[in-house]
Structures are given as C-alpha cells and as structure tokens.
Design an enzyme around this catalytic site. Structure first.
Site, PDB file in Angstrom:
ATOM      1  N   LYS A  32     -14.805   8.089  -3.693  1.00 23.60           N
ATOM      2  CA  LYS A  32     -16.060   8.405  -2.986  1.00 23.60           C
ATOM      3  C   LYS A  32     -16.580   9.771  -3.421  1.00 23.60           C
ATOM      4  O   LYS A  32     -17.789   9.947  -3.628  1.00 23.60           O
ATOM      5  CB  LYS A  32     -15.840   8.379  -1.470  1.00 23.60           C
ATOM      6  CG  LYS A  32     -15.451   6.999  -0.952  1.00 23.60           C
ATOM      7  CD  LYS A  32     -14.894   7.040   0.471  1.00 23.60           C
ATOM      8  CE  LYS A  32     -14.130   5.760   0.775  1.00 23.60           C
ATOM      9  NZ  LYS A  32     -13.311   5.839   1.993  1.00 23.60           N
ATOM     10  N   LYS A  66      -8.647  13.752   4.418  1.00 24.80           N
ATOM     11  CA  LYS A  66      -7.760  12.577   4.401  1.00 24.80           C
ATOM     12  C   LYS A  66      -6.761  12.780   5.525  1.00 24.80           C
ATOM     13  O   LYS A  66      -6.717  13.859   6.130  1.00 24.80           O
ATOM     14  CB  LYS A  66      -7.036  12.464   3.054  1.00 24.80           C
ATOM     15  CG  LYS A  66      -6.379  13.775   2.593  1.00 24.80           C
ATOM     16  CD  LYS A  66      -5.689  13.641   1.251  1.00 24.80           C
ATOM     17  CE  LYS A  66      -6.633  13.703   0.085  1.00 24.80           C
ATOM     18  NZ  LYS A  66      -6.536  12.572  -0.816  1.00 24.80           N
ATOM     19  N   ARG A  67      -5.946  11.752   5.817  1.00 20.96           N
ATOM     20  CA  ARG A  67      -4.905  11.951   6.818  1.00 20.96           C
ATOM     21  C   ARG A  67      -4.028  13.137   6.420  1.00 20.96           C
ATOM     22  O   ARG A  67      -3.830  13.400   5.227  1.00 20.96           O
ATOM     23  CB  ARG A  67      -4.050  10.680   6.933  1.00 20.96           C
ATOM     24  CG  ARG A  67      -4.762   9.536   7.613  1.00 20.96           C
ATOM     25  CD  ARG A  67      -5.116   9.896   9.041  1.00 20.96           C
ATOM     26  NE  ARG A  67      -3.937   9.942   9.870  1.00 20.96           N
ATOM     27  CZ  ARG A  67      -3.650   9.061  10.828  1.00 20.96           C
ATOM     28  NH1 ARG A  67      -4.474   8.075  11.109  1.00 20.96           N
ATOM     29  NH2 ARG A  67      -2.556   9.178  11.551  1.00 20.96           N
ATOM     30  N   LYS A 118       0.629  14.458   0.872  1.00 24.87           N
ATOM     31  CA  LYS A 118      -0.743  14.709   0.394  1.00 24.87           C
ATOM     32  C   LYS A 118      -0.981  16.200   0.122  1.00 24.87           C
ATOM     33  O   LYS A 118      -1.964  16.584  -0.483  1.00 24.87           O
ATOM     34  CB  LYS A 118      -1.757  14.182   1.405  1.00 24.87           C
ATOM     35  CG  LYS A 118      -1.708  12.653   1.570  1.00 24.87           C
ATOM     36  CD  LYS A 118      -2.715  12.179   2.605  1.00 24.87           C
ATOM     37  CE  LYS A 118      -2.587  10.712   2.952  1.00 24.87           C
ATOM     38  NZ  LYS A 118      -3.288   9.820   1.999  1.00 24.87           N
ATOM     39  N   THR A 126      -8.656   6.430  -2.016  1.00 25.10           N
ATOM     40  CA  THR A 126     -10.006   5.868  -2.173  1.00 25.10           C
ATOM     41  C   THR A 126     -11.042   6.959  -1.913  1.00 25.10           C
ATOM     42  O   THR A 126     -12.163   6.877  -2.418  1.00 25.10           O
ATOM     43  CB  THR A 126     -10.228   4.691  -1.200  1.00 25.10           C
ATOM     44  OG1 THR A 126      -9.716   5.068   0.087  1.00 25.10           O
ATOM     45  CG2 THR A 126      -9.539   3.434  -1.676  1.00 25.10           C
ATOM     46  N   HIS A 160       0.803  -1.232   0.000  1.00 23.17           N
ATOM     47  CA  HIS A 160       0.000   0.000   0.000  1.00 23.17           C
ATOM     48  C   HIS A 160       0.828   1.270   0.000  1.00 23.17           C
ATOM     49  O   HIS A 160       0.285   2.346   0.239  1.00 23.17           O
ATOM     50  CB  HIS A 160      -0.916   0.060   1.224  1.00 23.17           C
ATOM     51  CG  HIS A 160      -1.983  -0.982   1.246  1.00 23.17           C
ATOM     52  ND1 HIS A 160      -3.254  -0.760   0.758  1.00 23.17           N
ATOM     53  CD2 HIS A 160      -1.970  -2.249   1.691  1.00 23.17           C
ATOM     54  CE1 HIS A 160      -3.982  -1.846   0.920  1.00 23.17           C
ATOM     55  NE2 HIS A 160      -3.220  -2.780   1.487  1.00 23.17           N
TER      56      HIS A 160
HETATM   57  O1  BZD Z   1      -3.852   2.690   1.666  1.00 26.46           O
HETATM   58  C1  BZD Z   1      -3.203   3.861   2.126  1.00 26.46           C
HETATM   59  C2  BZD Z   1      -2.515   4.547   0.974  1.00 26.46           C
HETATM   60  O2  BZD Z   1      -1.812   5.679   1.430  1.00 26.46           O
HETATM   61  C3  BZD Z   1      -3.580   4.957  -0.028  1.00 26.46           C
HETATM   62  O3  BZD Z   1      -2.989   5.523  -1.163  1.00 26.46           O
HETATM   63  C4  BZD Z   1      -4.390   3.723  -0.437  1.00 26.46           C
HETATM   64  O4  BZD Z   1      -5.492   4.108  -1.203  1.00 26.46           O
HETATM   65  C5  BZD Z   1      -4.908   2.995   0.790  1.00 26.46           C
HETATM   66  C6  BZD Z   1      -5.614   1.707   0.438  1.00 26.46           C
HETATM   67  O5  BZD Z   1      -4.863   0.953  -0.434  1.00 26.46           O
HETATM   68  N1  BZD Z   1      -2.290   3.502   3.183  1.00 26.46           N
HETATM   69  C7  BZD Z   1      -2.687   3.549   4.450  1.00 26.46           C
HETATM   70  O6  BZD Z   1      -3.815   3.916   4.753  1.00 26.46           O
HETATM   71  N2  BZD Z   1      -1.785   3.148   5.375  1.00 26.46           N
HETATM   72  C8  BZD Z   1      -2.015   3.119   6.698  1.00 26.46           C
HETATM   73  O7  BZD Z   1      -3.049   3.493   7.185  1.00 26.46           O
HETATM   74  C9  BZD Z   1      -0.949   2.579   7.571  1.00 26.46           C
HETATM   75  C10 BZD Z   1      -1.287   2.188   8.837  1.00 26.46           C
HETATM   76  C11 BZD Z   1      -0.318   1.684   9.681  1.00 26.46           C
HETATM   77  C12 BZD Z   1       0.990   1.599   9.261  1.00 26.46           C
HETATM   78  C13 BZD Z   1       1.335   2.002   7.982  1.00 26.46           C
HETATM   79  C14 BZD Z   1       0.360   2.497   7.136  1.00 26.46           C
END
Ligand code: BZD
Length: 839
Positions: free
Chosen positions: A677, A565-566, A571, A673, A374
């Site tokens: 949405k 988003k985070r 970002k 994602t 991811h």
């Molecule tokens: O996963 C995200 C990516 O940043 C996005 O681009 C992607 O759309 C989504 C789904 O595939 N990654 C995360 O959300 N990662 C985490 O939340 C995470 C959590 C704990 C440790 C490392 C990463």
C-alpha cells in the site's frame, strides 16, 4: 377478473424508481425519504448519524437489484463457487467503497450538497467495522473485492462479531483497550436471513448404531446446540454488475434447549445457558500470531465452520441429487488454520448426515479444500489440546484420529522405519500433553497449500512444512499477496488517481499494469511537479489530523517516515526507535550539525496480553515526549504515535508517506501487505529481504529500494553459530550509547526499571536480532537522508515505485488462485437495460 399472479422473479423490473434511480433529483428524494421513513426524523432534528444511515440505505437500495440478479444467475447457471472461510474480514468502511464501485461519487456528492450537507462529514460518521486483527483479515477483504470485480462467483464466510478489535486509547503513553461497539446504531449494510438459520452442535458424546442397511454408523449426541443466523453484506465489484455476499454468522441460543430448561422450572439456568451460547459471536480475539488456546475460540471456529459448510451443502443439494460432485460446485479456501476444523466437519457431514462412505468422503473433501498458511513463527502454529477437543467435538476427534491412522499407515509404507518422520507428520503432537495440530490437518485434508510470498513459500517447503512437502511436492504453491487498488489508490489518494486518469483514463483500476505507460513522464518536469504537489497535499492533510488528534505540530516539508502495523517484536518497531535515539544522540553531541528534518510516525495495536509489545508503545511515546520537547532538536525531529490504527486511518496514512518502514527480521514476516500500500502510493521502502519486500524490490528495481540487514539464511546461520548480542553492544559505541540512554532512565524520568525488561531482552536474548542489523540500518538511513535531499532524484524513485506495483494488485493474486487452485471461471451478470439517464 383477477390477473394471474406473476412469480416475483419474473416481474418486469421497474428500473427507474426512488430505490434504483441515480440522477441527482432521485437521489435527493430517496435520501430524504429514507431519513423520514427509516430513521423517523425530520431533517431539522436529524443528527449526522441519521444522515449517514439514510444515505447508507440509499446506496444499499442501489446495490440490491444487482445483488439479487447475481445470486439468481449463479443458481440458474449452476456455477462453481469460491467459498472463502475466514475468522476475520477487516472490510473498512462501506460507504466510500459503494460510491466508487457504483460510480456514484459525484452525483451523490451533488445530491448531498444540494440537501445542504457535507458528504465528507457523513463519510466520517461510518464506524469502521474492525472484524479482524491485521493483515490476514484485511487480505480477506481485498480478496472479496477482487473476486467481485473479476466476476467470480464467491461467498465470504465468517463471524459477525458484536465487538470487533478493541479501540486503542493511549493513557500516559500506555495502550488502553476500549470495547468497540460498532453495531450501536445498527448496521445499514447487512440483511439478516433468519429463514436460513442453521443449527450447530457442541459437546456430548458419540454412539454406534445400525442403519436400515445394517451398516455400522456413528451418531453424535450433543450436550448443547446453538443456532447460527446469517447476515449478508453486499460486496460490489468495481465496474461490473457482480455483487457477491459476505455472509457472517451470529450465534443465538436454540429455542428448544431453553424451552426444556424453562419447563423444568430452571428459568435462571435457561437464561444463563442462552447467554453462554450467544457469547460465541460476541468478541473477536485480539491476538495476532499468538494463539490463545481458549475454549471459546475453538467454539467460534467450529461454529462458523459448521454453519458455513451446512450452507454450502444446502446450496449444492438445491441443484444436485448427491454430494459426490461437491468439488465441481464448491472450492473452499481455508484462510489460515482458524477454519481448519472444517476438514473434520466436512467428513462428519458427508458420512454421518449424508450416508457417504469414508473413501468417497475423503476424496470429495480433499478435492474441495485448499489451505493458505500465513505465518512462519513456530509458536503461532495453532494446536488444540486433545482434552478440550474431545470435550467440545467428540465426533471430530474420532474422525481426526481415523484420518491420522490412515495417513500414517501410508507414510509407514512410503518411508518404512522412520519413526521421527511419523511423529513429526502426525496430526497429534504426543511429545507431552497431547495436542491436535491444525496445520497438519489442513495440509492432509487439502489438495493445495500456499504461502503468501515467494520467500515465505520457500521457507514453508524448507522448514515449517518440510515433511509434508517431501510427501506431496505438487501440493505446494506460492500465491504472493496483493491489495485492491480501488481502496488503496483510488479511494485513499483521489488526487493521484485523478493524475493517472488525466493521462491514461481509468483502465488502470482493473489492470494496474497500465500504469507502466506513465513511466515516460518520469523525466517530465510538469509531471514531477504535480507528483510532489499531490504528496505534499496528502502530507498536509495528515499533519492536520496529527495536530487535531495529538496536538503535535509537524512540518509537511519534513520527510514522513512511517511504520504502521501490529506491534510485534519480530516487526521491530524498536529497531526504528533505536535509530531515532541515535539521531537524537548526534544532535545532543553537536546541535548545529545538519540533519534532514524528519517526522517519524508510528501506529498499531498490541495484543492486550503481550507485555513487551505494550512496553514498545510506551517507549515510543516516552521517546516522543523527550525529543519533541527538547529545544536542541529545534523541531528537526518529531515523533508521533497515532492511536487506534485501523483501515480508515490507514487510508489517511499510506498516501502521505515518503518512507515506508518494513524492517522485520528476515524470515519472520510471511508477506506484509502494508508494504504494498505504501509503495503504490509513492513511498520509498527501507526494508529487509523479508516477505514480499523481496518482490517489491524486484519490481521497483533495486536502485529504487533501500535495502539493509541480514538475509533469512544469514539469520539462521548467525543463530546456529551462537549469537551474542552483547558483542555488538560492546563493539559499537553508537549502539551502546543508545541502549545506555534508555537504561539510564533518560526517557522515563530517571526510572531505570521501566524499560529494563526491553533492554534486558535485547542484551541477553535479542531473539529478533536487532543488534545484528543495527549498524546496517543506521547506515541505510544515511543513504535515505542523502537521497531525500535531492528532491529530483527522490521524486523519480517515488514515481517508479508507484508505477511498477502492478504485481501487487489483489486482482493478480485472485486470478492465480482461480486458475491454479480453485478452477473457477468468471460469470458475467447481465442486467436489464437501464434508462438513458443511467447509461
Ligand atoms: O497475514 C499476517 C502476516 O503476519 C503477514 O505477513 C501477511 O501479509 C498477512 C496476510 O497474509 N498474519 C496475520 O495477520 N495474522 C493474524 O492476524 C492472526 C489472527 C489471529 C490468529 C493468528 C494470526
């Protein structure tokens, strides 16, 4: 004479009683009954929480017959099951989802209203279970929804965190973290199964011994043991009888351990040890894309992996004499590397506990596992120090060393003399302190490795996992993410769903490509009018929420430009801020010039230890404070930071957006994602060629997408040539004015120090190339404003976006995983005939 006892699962099921009946009268009676017997309350003394709990039990009861029948069918038919291992499941509230998937919304609403209550108020009382950080955890939730809807036998395995992601408060513009006590009033959706508890070992050492056959074997003598208790939550499919389990593990101290210490007179020590064991499932780590390297985190990962694999093996052995064919009954997906220690744990279980030889165990393991990556951020690739690994999982380290030895032997044979290749592929990073590389372990131990959008997979092959791709090109496969249209259209945008239903019926909910039939209405003035009214309605509702929560009045007719988003530098929420400040500068220069009224909405959590992300939140609130109150602006720009962005807030936000900000540096966002949405709910996207944006643009048509910025290749080339952000600053007066305003303390009451770290980071590093993309972004926004001023054109583009998003249904994604990775088939669940009334 007494009747012979009929086995319980052969008892004729009474299909219409107070726990299964679905007519309004029965629902009312069941609701009242649960309030009395489960909550122990008279209606006159009951709180909203009591009503919520009573209604939740009423719905859970109605899921149970399908749930048990689903499990029974899988056992009897001995089907292959998908096991989705994920440290996070960001499920969102269950009640609305159950109402939709059981087709009970209208009847329950009526039953609740006739009981003198308000269903919407009750729905708002459900805590939002935040057992995930962001995209990765939410993806797992969309996937289990689609798996059940497609009637695929599946179990989601994870951790039942007592505290989910923190609640975000904003104090003086800064993020403050408040613990999330989501279980405070109990959780009516789960059922604990202490009878299926499993034991997990930790620490200690290994030793060799001879078994009865005279073979050398290894055994692990652990220093500590904890017990995993499974809690199952039903995951109902839409419009099917399938109800799959989400099985989350809670850690508990093992009794015999405490008993020993207790007997030795060490009561305090025993209690302390008990508490230590139980902290394993206490709290979700709130970091996304920045690993922590903490012992407790590795304990969490191993804990849920070991529990889940033991459970999978137990299930298999109920129907099969040996584990040689495990891959015929189990497909195990690793959601990122968080569960990657499963590769070593599976090898250990097969060899040490089930007497399998290495070669067979390895074949079975590789055929069973597959791995989803991811992230492309190099710093986010998980690695664990060898010292910690050895301390906590001594046997697993031995196994990993042996996997590595055999793997590197092969590589040496295939590519003799390439020592650099060996050190890059090795499961152990030996460049300094030694680390176990979890992505390497996952690649070697799986038969399939996938990225989550086309560009992401391509970059994995080219860069991040290049050497593995060279060894096994056939292992790599793209699976572009998707989201469930049940939650992300029907549930969050009921008026839009109603419009669709009125034209083409409800088939689109299980086949989103049916929305294409509606394209013929794109020039129909009535349809366009209805479209605009729905958007305006959703914007009014969000404006109301903003008024109640932020005390800011926003104009529902202004353009809602949203980034949720985070918070992360890649970002680029701060690029959005630079543009807003540029607009503000224009107004300050010429207060009378025409600008399109715009409401900029932000939301998202920062990792508690991520200083720069927290400073971006502070800057957002500081800019909002100044601009929202400046009389020159005359309300034409409003900035809102919505605190505590989570799934339920997302459900309010996406349907109200006109413009979706997807502005990450190209090559950094694996997929995204939220972008899907927004588009499904008729927002236009302003975005870079990053992650799934590229595919969204392809589907929507490039004329229906606001594109700007460097491509991933250009980003790499610009960096390679030696990128100097100050060149952009000095040569672009608009950018200079923006940066100077921040640096001068204009948004910080004259304090020039407050935002200095952010300004300096941009001026001297600008790792994510905001300056390089700044002008293109500002220009693109001018296009957006111009287009928005032509409402007919905008509506048309909005409609086409929403209707062309079929590719981004997680049903499509899951079908691809089923056919190309898991090799599993749907298994329909037959229920006994229902009474006429329920038909
Ligand atoms: O996963 C995200 C990516 O940043 C996005 O681009 C992607 O759309 C989504 C789904 O595939 N990654 C995360 O959300 N990662 C985490 O939340 C995470 C959590 C704990 C440790 C490392 C990463």
């Amino acid at each position: 004479m007494t009747q012979p006892l009929i086995p319980i699962d052969q008892c004729p099921i009474q299909i219409e009683d107070d726990r299964t009946g679905t007519n309004v009268e029965t629902l009312k009676r069941a609701f009242a009954d649960n309030l009395f017997y489960l909550q122990g309350k008279y209606e006159s003394l009951a709180t909203q929480d009591d009503f919520y709990m009573a209604l939740a039990y009423t719905l859970r009861d109605r899921l149970l017959s399908r749930w048990l029948k689903t499990t029974k069918t899988y056992m009897e038919k001995d089907v292959k099951v998908v096991y989705y291992l994920s440290a996070e499941f960001l499920m969102g509230r269950h009640m609305g989802n159950s109402l939709i998937n059981l087709h009970l919304y209208d009847r329950v609403r009526q039953a609740v209203e006739e009981s003198g209550l308000d269903l919407d108020e009750i729905l708002e009382h459900e805590p939002d279970p935040g057992l995930g950080n962001g995209g990765l955890g939410r993806l797992a939730a969309c996937f289990v929804d689609s798996l059940a809807t497609l009637e695929i036998p599946a179990v989601g395995y994870g951790i039942r965190y007592e505290f989910g992601i923190f609640t975000q408060a904003i104090r003086d513009g800064w993020q403050a973290e408040v613990p999330d006590k989501w279980l405070r009033f109990g959780n009516p959706w789960e059922i604990a199964h202490p009878d299926q508890a499993v034991e997990v070992k930790l620490g200690g050492h290994t030793e060799m011994y001879h078994n009865e056959k005279g073979e050398y074997k290894v055994r692990w003598i652990p220093a500590n043991r904890v017990v995993g208790i499974p809690y199952d939550t039903p995951v109902p499919g839409y419009d099917t009888n399938t109800v799959n389990p989400l099985r989350l593990w809670r850690a508990e101290a093992s009794d015999d351990f405490n008993f020993d210490a207790f007997n030795a007179g060490n009561y305090d020590g025993a209690v302390a040890e008990k508490m230590r064991s139980e902290t394993i499932s206490k709290v979700l780590y709130p970091n996304d894309n920045t690993p922590q390297g903490k012992q407790l985190r590795l304990e969490q990962q191993f804990f849920f992996v070991s529990c889940s694999l033991q459970d999978i093996i137990r299930t298999h052995l109920l129907r099969h004499p040996s584990l040689h064919n495990l891959h015929d009954t189990a497909a195990i997906q690793l959601n990122d590397t968080h569960p990657a220690v499963a590769i070593a744990e599976m090898m250990r279980l097969l060899m040490d506990e089930h007497e399998m030889d290495w070669n067979t165990a390895w074949r079975v393991t590789q055929k069973t596992f597959s791995y989803t990556n991811h992230t492309l951020l190099p710093e986010a690739l998980e690695k664990w120090s060898v010292g910690l690994f050895e301390y906590l999982l001594p046997r697993h380290l031995e196994i990993i060393y042996e996997i590595n030895r055999r793997f590197l032997e092969d590589v040496k044979r295939w590519y003799p003399g390439d020592d650099n290749l060996i050190s890059r592929l090795s499961l152990i990073d030996e460049s300094g302190e030694k680390y176990v590389r979890m992505a390497n372990l996952a690649c070697v131990g799986s038969h399939a490795v996938n990225g989550v959008a086309a560009l992401h997979t391509q970059l994995l092959k080219q860069d991040t996992l290049r050497d593995f791709y060279r060894l096994w090109p056939g292992k790599f496969i793209n699976k572009t993410n998707g989201v469930t249209p049940r939650r992300w259209i029907l549930m969050c945008n009921p008026k839009l769903a109603e419009l669709y239903n009125s034209k083409i019926g409800e088939g689109w909910l299980k086949d989103l490509s049916q929305l294409k039939q509606l394209e013929k209405y794109v020039d129909d003035p009535d349809f366009c009018q209805q479209w605009r009214e729905i958007k305006l309605h959703n914007k009014r509702q969000l404006a109301q929420y903003i008024w109640e929560h932020n005390g800011i009045e926003v104009d529902p007719h202004s353009m809602f430009d949203i980034q949720v988003k985070r918070i992360h530098e890649y970002k680029r929420q701060h690029l959005n801020l630079l543009h807003i400040i540029a607009l503000y500068n224009q107004i300050k220069q010429n207060p009378d010039q025409h600008i399109v009224p715009c409401t900029f909405i932000f939301g998202g959590k920062a990792a508690p230890g991520y200083f720069m992300a927290k400073l971006i939140i502070k800057l957002t609130n500081s800019v909002a404070d100044v601009i929202n109150h400046d009389p020159d602006v005359r309300g034409r720009l409003k900035i809102v930071f919505l605190n505590n962005f989570n799934v339920s807030l997302g459900q309010r936000i996406y349907p109200a957006a006109d413009l979706s900000e997807q502005v990450s540096t190209a090559g950094k966002e694996a997929s995204g994602t939220g972008n899907m949405k927004f588009a499904m709910n008729g927002a236009m996207t302003i975005g870079t060629l990053d992650g799934a944006n590229i595919e969204i643009r392809e589907e929507a048509g490039e004329e229906n997408f606001f594109l700007f910025g460097l491509t991933a290749q250009e980003v790499a080339d610009t960096k390679a040539k030696g990128y100097n952000p100050r060149d952009y600053y000095s040569s672009n007066p608009s950018l200079k004015a923006v940066i100077d305003r921040i640096a001068a303390g204009y948004f910080s009451h004259g304090d020039k120090e407050l935002f200095k770290p952010l300004v300096d980071s941009l001026m001297y590093h600008d790792q994510y190339m905001l300056f390089a993309d700044y002008q293109a972004y500002v220009d693109c926004h001018k296009q957006v404003s111009k287009t928005y001023s032509d409402q007919d054109k905008w509506t048309r583009m909005s409609i086409l976006n929403a209707l062309r998003m079929a590719k981004f249904s997680s049903d499509r994604t899951i079908r691809e995983y089923c056919n190309e990775i898991w090799n599993v088939q749907p298994v329909p669940i037959e229920m006994e005939e229902y009474s006429q009334e329920n038909a």
